[in-house]
Motif scaffolding. Structure first.
Motif, PDB file in Angstrom:
ATOM      1  N   GLU A   6       0.805  -1.226   0.000  1.00 49.81           N
ATOM      2  CA  GLU A   6       0.000   0.000   0.000  1.00 49.81           C
ATOM      3  C   GLU A   6       0.835   1.271   0.000  1.00 49.81           C
ATOM      4  OE1 GLU A   6      -3.686  -1.846   2.682  1.00 49.81           O
ATOM      5  OE2 GLU A   6      -2.340  -0.314   3.499  1.00 49.81           O
ATOM      6  N   ILE A   7       2.103   1.162   0.382  1.00 50.38           N
ATOM      7  CA  ILE A   7       2.934   2.353   0.557  1.00 50.38           C
ATOM      8  C   ILE A   7       3.330   2.932  -0.800  1.00 50.38           C
ATOM      9  CG2 ILE A   7       5.050   3.273   1.560  1.00 50.38           C
ATOM     10  CD1 ILE A   7       3.018   2.298   3.612  1.00 50.38           C
ATOM     11  N   ASN A   8       3.096   4.252  -0.966  1.00 47.70           N
ATOM     12  CA  ASN A   8       3.474   4.926  -2.205  1.00 47.70           C
ATOM     13  C   ASN A   8       4.328   6.158  -1.906  1.00 47.70           C
ATOM     14  OD1 ASN A   8       1.680   7.042  -1.417  1.00 47.70           O
ATOM     15  ND2 ASN A   8      -0.040   5.902  -2.328  1.00 47.70           N
ATOM     16  N   GLN A   9       4.724   6.884  -2.941  1.00 43.28           N
ATOM     17  CA  GLN A   9       5.589   8.053  -2.760  1.00 43.28           C
ATOM     18  C   GLN A   9       4.958   9.097  -1.843  1.00 43.28           C
ATOM     19  OE1 GLN A   9       6.832   9.833  -6.440  1.00 43.28           O
ATOM     20  NE2 GLN A   9       8.586   8.452  -6.667  1.00 43.28           N
ATOM     21  N   ALA A  10       3.655   9.287  -1.955  1.00 48.84           N
ATOM     22  CA  ALA A  10       2.974  10.278  -1.112  1.00 48.84           C
ATOM     23  C   ALA A  10       3.120   9.916   0.368  1.00 48.84           C
ATOM     24  CB  ALA A  10       1.500  10.363  -1.497  1.00 48.84           C
ATOM     25  N   ASP A  11       3.051   8.615   0.674  1.00 54.06           N
ATOM     26  CA  ASP A  11       3.219   8.172   2.054  1.00 54.06           C
ATOM     27  C   ASP A  11       4.637   8.455   2.551  1.00 54.06           C
ATOM     28  OD1 ASP A  11       0.610   7.033   2.347  1.00 54.06           O
ATOM     29  OD2 ASP A  11       1.280   5.352   1.106  1.00 54.06           O
ATOM     30  N   ILE A  12       5.620   8.253   1.671  1.00 55.56           N
ATOM     31  CA  ILE A  12       7.008   8.492   2.057  1.00 55.56           C
ATOM     32  C   ILE A  12       7.250   9.982   2.281  1.00 55.56           C
ATOM     33  CG2 ILE A  12       9.423   8.232   1.389  1.00 55.56           C
ATOM     34  CD1 ILE A  12       8.011   5.601   2.034  1.00 55.56           C
ATOM     35  N   ARG A  13       6.678  10.823   1.413  1.00 51.83           N
ATOM     36  CA  ARG A  13       6.824  12.273   1.588  1.00 51.83           C
ATOM     37  C   ARG A  13       6.186  12.729   2.897  1.00 51.83           C
ATOM     38  NH1 ARG A  13       5.376  12.205  -4.023  1.00 51.83           N
ATOM     39  NH2 ARG A  13       7.213  12.588  -5.325  1.00 51.83           N
ATOM     40  N   LYS A  14       5.025  12.166   3.196  1.00 47.66           N
ATOM     41  CA  LYS A  14       4.352  12.515   4.451  1.00 47.66           C
ATOM     42  C   LYS A  14       5.176  12.040   5.652  1.00 47.66           C
ATOM     43  CE  LYS A  14      -0.039  11.982   6.926  1.00 47.66           C
ATOM     44  NZ  LYS A  14      -1.394  11.373   6.905  1.00 47.66           N
ATOM     45  N   PHE A  15       5.739  10.835   5.544  1.00 49.02           N
ATOM     46  CA  PHE A  15       6.603  10.296   6.603  1.00 49.02           C
ATOM     47  C   PHE A  15       7.806  11.213   6.822  1.00 49.02           C
ATOM     48  CE2 PHE A  15      10.373   7.856   7.783  1.00 49.02           C
ATOM     49  CZ  PHE A  15       9.945   7.177   8.902  1.00 49.02           C
ATOM     50  N   LEU A  16       8.437  11.641   5.737  1.00 48.71           N
ATOM     51  CA  LEU A  16       9.599  12.533   5.816  1.00 48.71           C
ATOM     52  C   LEU A  16       9.233  13.820   6.544  1.00 48.71           C
ATOM     53  CD1 LEU A  16      12.575  12.963   4.676  1.00 48.71           C
ATOM     54  CD2 LEU A  16      11.476  14.203   2.806  1.00 48.71           C
ATOM     55  N   LYS A  17       8.093  14.395   6.178  1.00 45.09           N
ATOM     56  CA  LYS A  17       7.634  15.643   6.785  1.00 45.09           C
ATOM     57  C   LYS A  17       7.316  15.448   8.263  1.00 45.09           C
ATOM     58  CE  LYS A  17       4.216  19.344   6.057  1.00 45.09           C
ATOM     59  NZ  LYS A  17       3.549  19.320   7.367  1.00 45.09           N
ATOM     60  N   ASN A  18       6.626  14.366   8.594  1.00 43.17           N
ATOM     61  CA  ASN A  18       6.225  14.132   9.981  1.00 43.17           C
ATOM     62  C   ASN A  18       7.427  13.942  10.902  1.00 43.17           C
ATOM     63  OD1 ASN A  18       3.510  14.355   9.412  1.00 43.17           O
ATOM     64  ND2 ASN A  18       3.182  12.153   9.188  1.00 43.17           N
ATOM     65  N   VAL A  19       8.404  13.146  10.460  1.00 44.72           N
ATOM     66  CA  VAL A  19       9.590  12.924  11.293  1.00 44.72           C
ATOM     67  C   VAL A  19      10.370  14.224  11.453  1.00 44.72           C
ATOM     68  CG1 VAL A  19      11.781  11.695  11.488  1.00 44.72           C
ATOM     69  CG2 VAL A  19       9.753  10.486  10.680  1.00 44.72           C
TER      70      VAL A  19
END
Length: 310
Positions: free
Chosen positions: A46-59
């Motif tokens: 289920e993980i896509n680029q948008a999820d990774i960008r959001k993860f990067l921002k959140n951390v």
């Protein structure tokens, strides 16, 4: 389909065979403190680029920040930040590459995600600060501060080695005749490190007085193994001499900066430090001798003298 949490566990168990043992605790920490809390329950597919960008921002904004009690060290303080976010996403890229190898996914969702520039601390000691450190080391020796730690600090200054390389150094790896340390398990693998006269003298003096049979140059004060208390002694020393913001690792940067300022080519400095990638040494490029700047300075001085009638 595995969850991200299950994939991380599988990766740590079976996908890290080419990694050095010293990096595994860091990877585990990033997984447990950042990846699992934010992505752990999601299916890998289920993980896509948008999820990774959001993860990067959140951390980077501290979504995973915490202050928890631990058994061994008392407290574990997690702050997040852009550097942590970028390095954790880098780890995620490796984990998803492993997922591709397992046949779980076809494409890596981390690929193409732009990370924050990783601005690592590049603190160098100035000539005046090096003199301050020298006086501080002499005073600390006279006052009876831990001799093992002080000698380790001196060797870090004179070799540019990593703390672990010196703390865990064995006499079998010290070639006094060849003036080298022959390290088999440094961070970047096997390497041969030249010993300048200052570093060699320290080791020769220690060798003359060596009585411990453990084989370590700096054996543990109690029990087996090698000495590991240098950070605590460094904290005491740097507070005494006013170098409050200087880390032990900055002694390595300082060794490199002195080399570059004195004309050593970047590739040579990189080889001395054991850099596997020459691009790592480029952080010191701005310190390199600039013949144009030197020529301009000479011309300016000549004009100044002429204008002054000298």
């Amino acid at each position: 389909m595995l969850t991200v949490s299950e994939l991380c566990d599988t990766y740590m168990a079976d996908g890290t065979g080419t990694k050095k043992a010293s990096t595994l605790p860091v990877d585990k920490g990033r997984i447990e403190r950042h990846i699992k809390p934010l992505l752990g329950k999601r299916k890998v597919s289920e993980i896509n680029q948008a999820d990774i960008r959001k993860f990067l921002k959140n951390v980077s904004e501290g979504a995973t920040a915490s202050d928890t009690k631990t058994v061994s060290r008392g407290r574990a303080i997690v702050k997040g930040g852009k550097g942590t976010a970028s390095r954790t996403v880098g780890l995620l890229g490796g984990i998803f590459t492993y997922a591709i190898e397992l046949g779980l996914i076809q494409a890596n969702p981390v690929r193409g995600v732009k990370r924050y520039p990783d601005k690592r601390n590049e603190r160098f000691l100035t000539g005046k600060e090096l003199a301050t450190l020298g006086h501080g080391l002499s005073a600390a020796e006279a006052q009876g501060l831990n001799g093992k730690a002080l000698n380790i600090i001196k060797l870090l200054v004179f070799t540019g080695a990593r703390r672990g390389e010196i703390e865990a150094l064995r006499w079998s790896k010290v070639d006094t005749a060849g003036r080298r340390l022959r390290l088999e398990d440094s961070k970047t693998g096997q390497k041969s490190m030249p010993l300048n006269s200052a570093a060699l003298d320290i080791l020769l003096n220690l060798q003359e007085r060596a009585e411990d049979r453990s084989g370590f140059v700096f054996p543990a004060t109690d029990g087996d193994g090698h000495y590991v208390g240098t950070p605590r002694i460094w904290s005491i020393l740097r507070e005494r001499i006013g170098l409050h913001d200087v880390r032990l690792h900055d002694l390595r940067h300082s060794f490199a900066s002195v080399g570059v300022v004195n004309g050593a080519p970047l590739m040579v400095v990189g080889a001395l430090l054991g850099h596997a990638d020459h691009s790592t040494t480029q952080r010191y490029a701005h310190l390199a001798y600039d013949p144009l700047a030197a020529a301009s300075e000479q011309i300016g001085q000549a004009i100044l003298e002429a204008l002054s009638g000298r």
